[in-house]
Write an enzyme that holds these catalytic residues in place. Sequence first.
Site, mmCIF file in Angstrom:
data_model
loop_
_atom_site.group_PDB
_atom_site.id
_atom_site.type_symbol
_atom_site.label_atom_id
_atom_site.label_comp_id
_atom_site.label_asym_id
_atom_site.label_seq_id
_atom_site.Cartn_x
_atom_site.Cartn_y
_atom_site.Cartn_z
ATOM 1 N N THR A 160 10.977 -1.948 24.612
ATOM 2 C CA THR A 160 12.054 -0.991 24.878
ATOM 3 C C THR A 160 11.852 -0.254 26.211
ATOM 4 O OG1 THR A 160 12.121 -0.662 22.514
ATOM 5 C CG2 THR A 160 13.255 0.964 23.845
ATOM 6 N N GLY A 199 4.603 2.752 20.419
ATOM 7 C CA GLY A 199 3.620 3.583 19.736
ATOM 8 C C GLY A 199 2.215 3.287 20.237
ATOM 9 N N GLU A 444 14.167 -0.596 15.265
ATOM 10 C CA GLU A 444 14.134 -1.961 14.722
ATOM 11 C C GLU A 444 15.549 -2.484 14.458
ATOM 12 O OE1 GLU A 444 11.629 -3.747 14.786
ATOM 13 O OE2 GLU A 444 10.069 -2.238 15.100
#
Lengths: 691, 691
Positions: A160, A199, A444
Amino acid sequence: MVADERTRKLVAASSEVVLANHVEPTADMRAERARASFDSEELAAYLNGGRHKLQRKAELVKMLSDSEWGNKSRRYFLTRQEEYTGALQGILGIWDLVQDKQISLDDALLMRQLFNLPGGLELHIGMFIPSILSQASEEQQAKWLPLAQNLRIIGTYAQTELGHGTFVRGLETTATYDVEREEFVVHSPTLSSTKWWPGGLGKTATHVILMARLFVDSKDYGPHAFIVQIRTLDTHRPLPGIKVGDIGPKAGYNAVDNGYLSFDHVRIPREAMLMRFAKVSREGKYSPPPAANSKASYATMVYVRATIVEEAGWVLAKAATIAIRYNAVRRQTTARAGQKELQVLDYQNTAAELLPLLAASYALIFMGKSAMGMYKQFEADRDRGEFSSLPELHAVLSGLKALSTWITSDGIEACRRGCGGHGYSLLSGLPTLFASYVQNATWEGDNNVMCLQTARYLLKNLLAVQSGKPAAGSAAYLQSAQQEMQSRCSLESAEGWLQAEPLLAAFRHRATRLCIVAVQALQAEGGGKLAFEGPAWNACTVDMIRLARAHSLLVLYSNFADSVKQLASQGAVSAACVAALRKLVALYGLTSLLRELGDFLEDGYMSGSQASQARQQQYALLRGLRPDAVALVDSFGFEDYLLNSALGRKDGDVYRDLLQRAEVSPLNASEEGPAWEGILKTRLAGPHARL
Amino acid sequence: MVADERTRKLVAASSEVVLANHVEPTADMRAERARASFDSEELAAYLNGGRHKLQRKAELVKMLSDSEWGNKSRRYFLTRQEEYTGALQGILGIWDLVQDKQISLDDALLMRQLFNLPGGLELHIGMFIPSILSQASEEQQAKWLPLAQNLRIIGTYAQTELGHGTFVRGLETTATYDVEREEFVVHSPTLSSTKWWPGGLGKTATHVILMARLFVDSKDYGPHAFIVQIRTLDTHRPLPGIKVGDIGPKAGYNAVDNGYLSFDHVRIPREAMLMRFAKVSREGKYSPPPAANSKASYATMVYVRATIVEEAGWVLAKAATIAIRYNAVRRQTTARAGQKELQVLDYQNTAAELLPLLAASYALIFMGKSAMGMYKQFEADRDRGEFSSLPELHAVLSGLKALSTWITSDGIEACRRGCGGHGYSLLSGLPTLFASYVQNATWEGDNNVMCLQTARYLLKNLLAVQSGKPAAGSAAYLQSAQQEMQSRCSLESAEGWLQAEPLLAAFRHRATRLCIVAVQALQAEGGGKLAFEGPAWNACTVDMIRLARAHSLLVLYSNFADSVKQLASQGAVSAACVAALRKLVALYGLTSLLRELGDFLEDGYMSGSQASQARQQQYALLRGLRPDAVALVDSFGFEDYLLNSALGRKDGDVYRDLLQRAEVSPLNASEEGPAWEGILKTRLAGPHARL
């Protein structure tokens, strides 16, 4: 302060009046358990995979509570930095227990769920290692897997960007092959190409799997995966040309250091490209991946969605447990002085809010079990080279991912509001549950985009039927679309709505009708033509999303009804459990129907009097389920340690817990508080203690 | 890092391909403004009370940004303690500006809104001083007002207890009169009688207005107000017998030190009882308050609800501004390579989510203006001793309090989800907006309880009509309930739904029908009798709440349509503004109707084809309003300083803002992060920088 005897007596007379109508919450909770119609321990054992699992969970909770890193008593008081380091200590604590062979890998999974604080290693475990396994060549695996598995390096997955989430083909980060030096040059050509959200990227990861657009000889080959070191191994500082950091605080999930990352002409070796499928040779020759590979990476997405569906029910179940336990011991308002106040769960509107969410939790838990089963079936097929079930699986799970995360997100907030003022306290557990869950609706695969995928599949199936071909899998009901449009609900009594079949028929009818409506809308927008992307499609997305939701609800409800039916026929749990579950099935179906009643009335499928009978039956079910409410949440088998909620305590001692947790909160570290010196003192302080 | 010339050229070729379809968000934003059909500055001036107000707001923003305490750049990074002290510094900063005559009291109100961080003095200003003014005797006022107004003491209002919120008569704290010593003894007889929630109580307040059950001579006189000192003035420590502290962290609103408080036989003088109305003499003779007093305290509640209704629209407007601006510059997905991606606001489903929320913001803002007008009218009446409009005002505002806070709470979260992943970042401003707003649904009268009050009023009006008496005020439409049940929607075209009247008629019809249904339900539960509290009533609360929502929506919509009509007839804004507002009125009405379509189909009031025409018209309005979307949020006139949102920036430069805010977040204070030393280093550190 010790009052004198006379004062105590004077006040005691007043206290007696107050205490006459006072009920201890723990007494209410005991009474609730005594009135249940079935054995919640039996159902808990079934839902959790057996009594031994519950037993093991209790042992792991003990280990966690006793450990320094597993103790949750300060969980709601942590600063961002403490959350981040605390989560790392937790996962490393579990990691070490596995290494020392004190717990099994299965135990470790359970422990992660119980510890319940995702941190900087989530994507190392969940995406970095799996990506190497699935996309790296054998040599690459030999090099990277031992490093990753022994935690010599920590990785994450960087796809992303600031300006691109859903649309992967639009990524702007480039990897340009330099044939002279046999290297790629990785670069971020725009601000919006900055990687954003991965993350563990912010402060933890030393490496990333980077998705970048591959350019060879000025030709754009689209997104490909590279493994890139971003921090030194001796100082943990960023390597030259790399800008990396944490993206700042979020609504929740703050123990994870979601990060940003940009590149200024950074060179990486040719071998950094993951080359199990696509390849670039030394000479700059590009070999595309075989077709099966795109199916494989498709499968990973599908797997992630199955896990999201599986999780949704358990998360909503936590919220329902907290809200139902609290409202069973919470009393408010009596019509006549001298009477005990009513348990709030006895007000019809409270039951009407909370019991359907309890039912939804069960519906989603059974759906999660089936979704995982479907995925495992696909895996078995895939290992035989058989991919034919993938489109169906993808279509079903996309819509279910959206529906289940919407239900759970909205459901947690409804539970929170259902707890009145105390639901607003972090100590209730509900705000954290909500804030750490709601990103499921946008990550997601954004839920709306998910629905569009499902709608596309359904439309194609309907068109197939119209041209004489069969409709498949979950869309099989579209086979009889033509006849279905003529069908009408034939129920003539409220009792009829206790059965699953009339509800299933209604949901099937609605989904069929909305599919036909969607095709017509698309046709009208496209001037008679049907295109599944582009302007006409984009102008019809409201109808498409309605359709996908309706279809997904049909799948969810049908699975719930079937699962309970199977449970009964297999004798997996006693008849008393089945009876309670059957009521939940009926309540869930009726609530879903009545919430979107217009859909069933609009074409005359149902009549007004049928609707009013359905409502009567819904009210009757609320009364019927009320005595089992607490037993039905006990059956989820949550430990107090996991819920970490003053309101959700199993023993009902909610007010004592609230007070005890508040007393040790950081603002109470000093009696006079952090604003006395320096702010309040100069203004307030007088010479005397009292006025 | 400076790349060599050859590398730069190599990479530049790739960048060129990427940049071909790249659009700068600021360019998109300029284009949005250029296409608007009306002048947003004109509408902003109207909504904000004139151009001079906007001008003054800009000046105050400058003063705030330049001050140390008013700067918001670290707002999303504060610890609980920093939030608490920061909010106090802010309000004291504003307080001092007023004292120094640098700003007026009106300016101070505006500044508080702009500063937007409620803190420990909220209840001192909003409840403590007003309570003294309204409930203290003249001597008491002479003593306490100067102390409070000069900040020599800080007070709060302590009513709610751990176990009691809504039901004030159930409070358990006692104040027992000791005639021998002419004192009251204040005591907390149970754990659940601990005072809980009062703002500023935790660490700030030195005094409280305490609501406690008055006992004289062993007789319970119910809740009365006392003024009680709880902390010393020289050390800010709790006085003997008093336990006081902060209740711990909440979902939001954490700059306020909501507190707990309990008493162990604490003596206060007889004069501590607020004796403007009820009194206890030295000899222990109790004199009840005159009847008008209970009406006066009722009026305070009503006032608070009017302010909540007034605020709701402006809060939702903030969320809508952020989401619409961001989705106007956010681009995602193109069907064909080589094309620019689509602005996300151009997807039908995004517009269908966000534009109705924009319309709702306007509906609520106009409702807030009217609600305040109604309250002021009542005040004028009251000052003439005329209380007759109070029941109507109370009934209308209770239902509107519930409806407006539900709309705004759910609307903020919908805006947040509508911003995709970035909506989850605190830097978007949306999570904080949500978390600091949602307590509005449960405080100052839980929304469900509010709805029950309104329903009770409507039922009584319907019963009056049935026994030949007139229905009053907002319930006047019940006058023709009997005929209304026979009426049917007569529209025959989609265009018909552009008018307000058919929508109003539909909402009136539904509310009437639900009122009749509710009476029937109550009658059936009560075995033919009608009781407005007790078991039968408690078993019908779902129908009652439905009714109250339907009625309140009718009030809201009718006020919206009327307000815009008036605006047009008065020529308060130009025809272009009015045209845009008219579309919002139609969109809001249609969206509300279609969301609860079943209510209008169930009794045959509308037909399926009318519903489908309504839907067509709704879709057409979404297209028609799209070009004005940004201008309509600009018209709210929010300053960037107020919104404090990376996504809601007026200039559209969202990605740069996100990155700049992230870079200075605390986790980025060091390059290697807070987990390197002590946690990661021992595991990861190798001898070499690179693998």
